[in-house]
Design a protein around this motif. Structure first.
Motif, PDB file in Angstrom:
ATOM      1  N   ALA A  23       6.725  -4.689   1.520  1.00  0.00           N
ATOM      2  CA  ALA A  23       6.933  -4.352   3.204  1.00  0.00           C
ATOM      3  C   ALA A  23       6.385  -2.961   2.985  1.00  0.00           C
ATOM      4  N   PHE A  24       5.975  -2.405   4.015  1.00  0.00           N
ATOM      5  CA  PHE A  24       5.062  -1.570   5.138  1.00  0.00           C
ATOM      6  C   PHE A  24       5.809   0.309   5.365  1.00  0.00           C
ATOM      7  N   ALA A  25       5.148   1.023   4.548  1.00  0.00           N
ATOM      8  CA  ALA A  25       5.813   2.268   4.766  1.00  0.00           C
ATOM      9  C   ALA A  25       4.936   3.713   4.783  1.00  0.00           C
ATOM     10  N   GLY A  26       4.520   4.842   5.177  1.00  0.00           N
ATOM     11  CA  GLY A  26       3.876   5.524   4.931  1.00  0.00           C
ATOM     12  C   GLY A  26       3.068   5.599   6.082  1.00  0.00           C
ATOM     13  N   GLN A  27       2.365   7.344   5.435  1.00  0.00           N
ATOM     14  CA  GLN A  27       1.607   7.925   7.059  1.00  0.00           C
ATOM     15  C   GLN A  27       0.255   8.227   5.408  1.00  0.00           C
ATOM     16  N   PRO A  28      -0.712   7.801   5.479  1.00  0.00           N
ATOM     17  CA  PRO A  28      -1.485   6.307   6.024  1.00  0.00           C
ATOM     18  C   PRO A  28      -0.147   5.809   6.035  1.00  0.00           C
ATOM     19  N   GLU A  29      -0.472   4.709   6.488  1.00  0.00           N
ATOM     20  CA  GLU A  29       0.632   2.810   6.333  1.00  0.00           C
ATOM     21  C   GLU A  29      -0.039   1.296   4.739  1.00  0.00           C
ATOM     22  N   ARG A  30       1.232   2.037   3.816  1.00  0.00           N
ATOM     23  CA  ARG A  30       0.726   1.264   2.963  1.00  0.00           C
ATOM     24  C   ARG A  30       1.552   0.089   2.804  1.00  0.00           C
ATOM     25  N   ALA A  31       0.884  -1.332   2.336  1.00  0.00           N
ATOM     26  CA  ALA A  31       1.643  -1.985   2.196  1.00  0.00           C
ATOM     27  C   ALA A  31       2.187  -2.329   0.221  1.00  0.00           C
ATOM     28  N   PHE A  32       3.430  -2.150  -0.226  1.00  0.00           N
ATOM     29  CA  PHE A  32       4.126  -2.487  -0.934  1.00  0.00           C
ATOM     30  C   PHE A  32       4.361  -3.898  -1.338  1.00  0.00           C
ATOM     31  N   VAL A  33       3.857  -4.047  -2.548  1.00  0.00           N
ATOM     32  CA  VAL A  33       4.122  -6.072  -2.927  1.00  0.00           C
ATOM     33  C   VAL A  33       5.010  -5.711  -4.325  1.00  0.00           C
ATOM     34  N   THR A  34       5.445  -5.987  -4.762  1.00  0.00           N
ATOM     35  CA  THR A  34       6.226  -6.375  -5.486  1.00  0.00           C
ATOM     36  C   THR A  34       5.611  -6.852  -6.302  1.00  0.00           C
ATOM     37  N   LEU A  44      -1.019  -0.879  -2.067  1.00  0.00           N
ATOM     38  CA  LEU A  44      -2.329  -1.234  -0.434  1.00  0.00           C
ATOM     39  C   LEU A  44      -2.434  -0.509   0.624  1.00  0.00           C
ATOM     40  N   ASP A  45      -3.817   0.032   1.059  1.00  0.00           N
ATOM     41  CA  ASP A  45      -4.145   0.432   2.485  1.00  0.00           C
ATOM     42  C   ASP A  45      -3.664  -0.669   3.488  1.00  0.00           C
ATOM     43  N   ALA A  46      -2.545  -0.863   4.140  1.00  0.00           N
ATOM     44  CA  ALA A  46      -2.283  -1.045   5.275  1.00  0.00           C
ATOM     45  C   ALA A  46      -3.519  -2.568   6.319  1.00  0.00           C
ATOM     46  N   ALA A  47      -4.934  -0.988   6.339  1.00  0.00           N
ATOM     47  CA  ALA A  47      -5.656  -0.777   7.340  1.00  0.00           C
ATOM     48  C   ALA A  47      -6.570  -1.916   6.727  1.00  0.00           C
ATOM     49  N   SER A  48      -7.188  -1.572   5.116  1.00  0.00           N
ATOM     50  CA  SER A  48      -7.828  -1.712   4.782  1.00  0.00           C
ATOM     51  C   SER A  48      -8.136  -3.153   4.039  1.00  0.00           C
ATOM     52  N   LEU A  49      -6.095  -3.123   3.165  1.00  0.00           N
ATOM     53  CA  LEU A  49      -6.328  -4.148   1.888  1.00  0.00           C
ATOM     54  C   LEU A  49      -6.867  -3.839   0.401  1.00  0.00           C
ATOM     55  N   ALA A  50      -7.382  -2.674   0.958  1.00  0.00           N
ATOM     56  CA  ALA A  50      -7.473  -2.383  -0.357  1.00  0.00           C
ATOM     57  C   ALA A  50      -6.737  -1.272  -1.206  1.00  0.00           C
ATOM     58  N   SER A  51      -6.490  -1.861  -2.683  1.00  0.00           N
ATOM     59  CA  SER A  51      -5.684  -1.720  -4.024  1.00  0.00           C
ATOM     60  C   SER A  51      -5.603  -0.440  -3.489  1.00  0.00           C
ATOM     61  N   VAL A  52      -4.874   1.457  -3.864  1.00  0.00           N
ATOM     62  CA  VAL A  52      -4.841   2.106  -3.766  1.00  0.00           C
ATOM     63  C   VAL A  52      -3.961   3.139  -5.262  1.00  0.00           C
ATOM     64  N   GLY A  53      -3.691   1.573  -5.852  1.00  0.00           N
ATOM     65  CA  GLY A  53      -3.219   1.612  -7.478  1.00  0.00           C
ATOM     66  C   GLY A  53      -1.793   1.133  -7.308  1.00  0.00           C
TER      67      GLY A  53
END
Length: 76
Positions: A23-34, A44-53
């Protein structure tokens, strides 16, 4: 990651075992993956695809995600 314009896979993202939903949400946009096998949600940062935690989920095998209309909350 799939390019809809090209109709092709353009990147892959390493995630934990048993990813079931995204799912995508937040500002900045994040990808949430179960991550069902590890009882957590990866961020994940939706723009760079880097893990943020990741967020531990106090339940067994989280699989489904939902986002509110404001795109400010993600429900697991």
């Amino acid at each position: 990651v799939i390019s809809l314009a090209r109709g092709a896979v353009i990147a892959t993202i390493a995630v934990d075992d048993e990813p079931a939903d995204v799912a995508f949400a937040g500002q900045p946009e994040r990808a949430f993956v179960t991550s069902a096998a590890r009882d957590r949600v990866l961020l994940l940062d939706a723009a760079s695809l880097a893990s943020v935690g990741s967020l531990p989920i106090p339940a067994k095998d989280p699989r489904a995600l939902a986002v509110d209309r404001a795109r400010s909350k993600v429900y697991v």
